[in-house]
Design a protein around this motif. Structure first.
Motif, PDB file in Angstrom:
ATOM      1  N   SER A  31       2.260  19.465  22.190  1.00  0.00           N
ATOM      2  CA  SER A  31       2.431  19.946  20.706  1.00  0.00           C
ATOM      3  C   SER A  31       1.269  19.278  20.127  1.00  0.00           C
ATOM      4  O   SER A  31       1.203  18.019  19.954  1.00  0.00           O
ATOM      5  CB  SER A  31       3.765  19.268  20.427  1.00  0.00           C
ATOM      6  OG  SER A  31       4.022  20.030  18.930  1.00  0.00           O
ATOM      7  N   PRO A  32       0.629  20.135  19.361  1.00  0.00           N
ATOM      8  CA  PRO A  32      -0.455  19.760  18.689  1.00  0.00           C
ATOM      9  C   PRO A  32       0.054  19.127  17.390  1.00  0.00           C
ATOM     10  O   PRO A  32       0.840  19.208  16.972  1.00  0.00           O
ATOM     11  CB  PRO A  32      -1.407  20.963  18.185  1.00  0.00           C
ATOM     12  CG  PRO A  32      -1.188  21.839  19.035  1.00  0.00           C
ATOM     13  CD  PRO A  32       0.364  21.812  19.616  1.00  0.00           C
ATOM     14  N   PHE A  88     -12.305  18.467  24.806  1.00  0.00           N
ATOM     15  CA  PHE A  88     -11.200  19.219  24.850  1.00  0.00           C
ATOM     16  C   PHE A  88     -10.307  18.038  25.526  1.00  0.00           C
ATOM     17  O   PHE A  88      -8.957  18.002  25.324  1.00  0.00           O
ATOM     18  CB  PHE A  88     -11.254  20.343  25.991  1.00  0.00           C
ATOM     19  CG  PHE A  88     -11.915  21.692  25.234  1.00  0.00           C
ATOM     20  CD1 PHE A  88     -11.408  22.267  24.108  1.00  0.00           C
ATOM     21  CD2 PHE A  88     -12.930  21.955  25.827  1.00  0.00           C
ATOM     22  CE1 PHE A  88     -11.942  23.169  23.304  1.00  0.00           C
ATOM     23  CE2 PHE A  88     -13.554  23.449  25.181  1.00  0.00           C
ATOM     24  CZ  PHE A  88     -13.162  23.815  24.043  1.00  0.00           C
ATOM     25  N   VAL A  89     -10.771  17.381  26.471  1.00  0.00           N
ATOM     26  CA  VAL A  89     -10.124  16.243  27.261  1.00  0.00           C
ATOM     27  C   VAL A  89      -9.663  15.256  26.265  1.00  0.00           C
ATOM     28  O   VAL A  89      -8.483  14.883  26.140  1.00  0.00           O
ATOM     29  CB  VAL A  89     -10.868  15.668  28.381  1.00  0.00           C
ATOM     30  CG1 VAL A  89     -10.274  14.318  28.940  1.00  0.00           C
ATOM     31  CG2 VAL A  89     -11.233  16.537  29.329  1.00  0.00           C
ATOM     32  N   TYR A  90     -10.510  14.907  25.430  1.00  0.00           N
ATOM     33  CA  TYR A  90     -10.108  13.976  24.396  1.00  0.00           C
ATOM     34  C   TYR A  90      -9.053  14.634  23.317  1.00  0.00           C
ATOM     35  O   TYR A  90      -7.709  13.636  23.157  1.00  0.00           O
ATOM     36  CB  TYR A  90     -11.212  13.608  23.443  1.00  0.00           C
ATOM     37  CG  TYR A  90     -10.912  12.795  22.418  1.00  0.00           C
ATOM     38  CD1 TYR A  90     -10.539  11.039  22.283  1.00  0.00           C
ATOM     39  CD2 TYR A  90     -10.908  13.173  21.096  1.00  0.00           C
ATOM     40  CE1 TYR A  90     -10.401  10.615  21.229  1.00  0.00           C
ATOM     41  CE2 TYR A  90     -10.677  12.452  19.802  1.00  0.00           C
ATOM     42  CZ  TYR A  90     -10.296  11.048  19.813  1.00  0.00           C
ATOM     43  OH  TYR A  90     -10.120  10.321  18.899  1.00  0.00           O
ATOM     44  N   ILE A  91      -8.983  15.654  23.002  1.00  0.00           N
ATOM     45  CA  ILE A  91      -8.052  16.194  22.322  1.00  0.00           C
ATOM     46  C   ILE A  91      -6.867  16.386  22.865  1.00  0.00           C
ATOM     47  O   ILE A  91      -5.654  15.997  22.281  1.00  0.00           O
ATOM     48  CB  ILE A  91      -8.330  17.547  21.789  1.00  0.00           C
ATOM     49  CG1 ILE A  91      -9.840  17.521  20.670  1.00  0.00           C
ATOM     50  CG2 ILE A  91      -7.255  18.531  21.086  1.00  0.00           C
ATOM     51  CD1 ILE A  91     -10.510  18.904  20.427  1.00  0.00           C
ATOM     52  N   ILE A  92      -6.564  17.314  24.025  1.00  0.00           N
ATOM     53  CA  ILE A  92      -5.560  17.261  24.709  1.00  0.00           C
ATOM     54  C   ILE A  92      -4.842  15.826  25.053  1.00  0.00           C
ATOM     55  O   ILE A  92      -3.550  15.734  25.235  1.00  0.00           O
ATOM     56  CB  ILE A  92      -5.749  17.877  26.105  1.00  0.00           C
ATOM     57  CG1 ILE A  92      -6.132  19.370  25.887  1.00  0.00           C
ATOM     58  CG2 ILE A  92      -4.450  17.784  27.027  1.00  0.00           C
ATOM     59  CD1 ILE A  92      -5.196  20.356  25.177  1.00  0.00           C
ATOM     60  N   ALA A 126      -8.470  24.072  21.433  1.00  0.00           N
ATOM     61  CA  ALA A 126      -7.457  23.486  22.393  1.00  0.00           C
ATOM     62  C   ALA A 126      -6.084  23.695  21.864  1.00  0.00           C
ATOM     63  O   ALA A 126      -4.895  23.899  22.493  1.00  0.00           O
ATOM     64  CB  ALA A 126      -7.531  21.851  22.179  1.00  0.00           C
ATOM     65  N   ALA A 127      -5.682  24.040  20.345  1.00  0.00           N
ATOM     66  CA  ALA A 127      -4.535  24.505  20.051  1.00  0.00           C
ATOM     67  C   ALA A 127      -4.134  25.616  20.642  1.00  0.00           C
ATOM     68  O   ALA A 127      -3.056  25.919  21.014  1.00  0.00           O
ATOM     69  CB  ALA A 127      -4.611  24.456  18.342  1.00  0.00           C
ATOM     70  N   TYR A 128      -5.080  26.368  20.571  1.00  0.00           N
ATOM     71  CA  TYR A 128      -4.889  27.832  21.061  1.00  0.00           C
ATOM     72  C   TYR A 128      -4.087  27.722  22.609  1.00  0.00           C
ATOM     73  O   TYR A 128      -3.197  28.627  22.925  1.00  0.00           O
ATOM     74  CB  TYR A 128      -5.855  28.808  21.042  1.00  0.00           C
ATOM     75  CG  TYR A 128      -5.909  30.242  21.723  1.00  0.00           C
ATOM     76  CD1 TYR A 128      -5.173  31.112  20.860  1.00  0.00           C
ATOM     77  CD2 TYR A 128      -6.430  30.531  23.000  1.00  0.00           C
ATOM     78  CE1 TYR A 128      -4.974  32.421  21.444  1.00  0.00           C
ATOM     79  CE2 TYR A 128      -6.337  31.870  23.396  1.00  0.00           C
ATOM     80  CZ  TYR A 128      -5.630  32.630  22.755  1.00  0.00           C
ATOM     81  OH  TYR A 128      -5.481  34.035  23.092  1.00  0.00           O
TER      82      TYR A 128
END
Length: 152
Positions: A31-32, A88-92, A126-128
Motif C-alpha cells: 500500500s503506497p 523503484f527498489v527504494y520506493i517499493i 511504482a504506485a500504479y
C-alpha cells in the motif's frame, strides 16, 4: 543504460532482485504511503507543508498514467534492468516497510494536453504497479486545477 549488478555490493544485488522477482500479486499487497494530509509531517520537502504555495489533490492514477509524458520511462514496466530501476527498489522497499514518501509534483502547460511530472515519475509508476486507484499530487496554487477535472 542497462544495469550490471556485478558493479554493486551483494546486499544491493539482493534488494534489486527481490523487487525484480515480485509478482503482480506481491506488488498489489503493498500500500503506497504518502506524506500528505495527517501525515504531512513525514514529508521531506517544505512545499508539502499546509502553508506552502502548493496544494495536494487526488487524481485517478490510471487516467494520470495515460495522460502523462514519462519521457524515457515506460509506465507499464517496473523493473527493466535499467540503472534507474534502483529508484523503484527504494520506493517499493519504503512502502513495504510502512514508510512514507512525498507525492509527485505535476503541472500542465498552456499548450500541452499531456501532464508533466516535475518530480515523482518513478513514484507514480511504482504506485500504479501496486494497483492504487488514486494518487495524491502536489500542484502550485496558481494553477487552474479545473483543467485537471478529466483526471478525476
Amino acid at each position: 543504460m542497462k544495469i550490471d549488478l556485478n558493479d554493486f555490493e551483494q546486499d544491493e544485488q539482493n534488494r534489486y532482485n527481490k523487487v525484480k522477482k515480485m509478482t503482480e500479486e506481491d506488488l498489489m499487497k503493498i500500500s503506497p504511503k504518502w506524506a500528505v494530509g495527517k501525515n504531512y509531517t513525514k514529508c521531506s520537502e517544505p512545499k508539502f507543508l499546509p502553508d506552502s504555495d502548493y496544494t495536494i489533490i487526488e487524481l485517478n492514477l490510471s487516467k494520470l498514467i495515460e495522460s502523462t509524458d514519462f519521457i524515457e520511462l515506460n509506465p507499464y514496466e517496473l523493473i527493466t534492468d535499467d540503472i534507474n530501476d534502483f529508484r523503484f527498489v527504494y520506493i517499493i522497499e519504503r512502502w513495504d516497510n510502512g514508510l512514507f514518501i512525498d507525492p509527485p509534483t505535476i503541472y500542465l502547460t498552456n499548450n500541452d494536453e499531456k501532464v508533466r511530472i516535475t518530480d515523482g515519475r518513478h513514484r507514480t509508476i511504482a504506485a500504479y504497479h501496486t494497483g492504487a486507484e488514486l494518487i495524491p499530487v502536489a500542484i502550485h496554487k496558481s494553477f487552474n486545477i479545473e483543467r485537471l477535472d478529466y483526471l478525476n
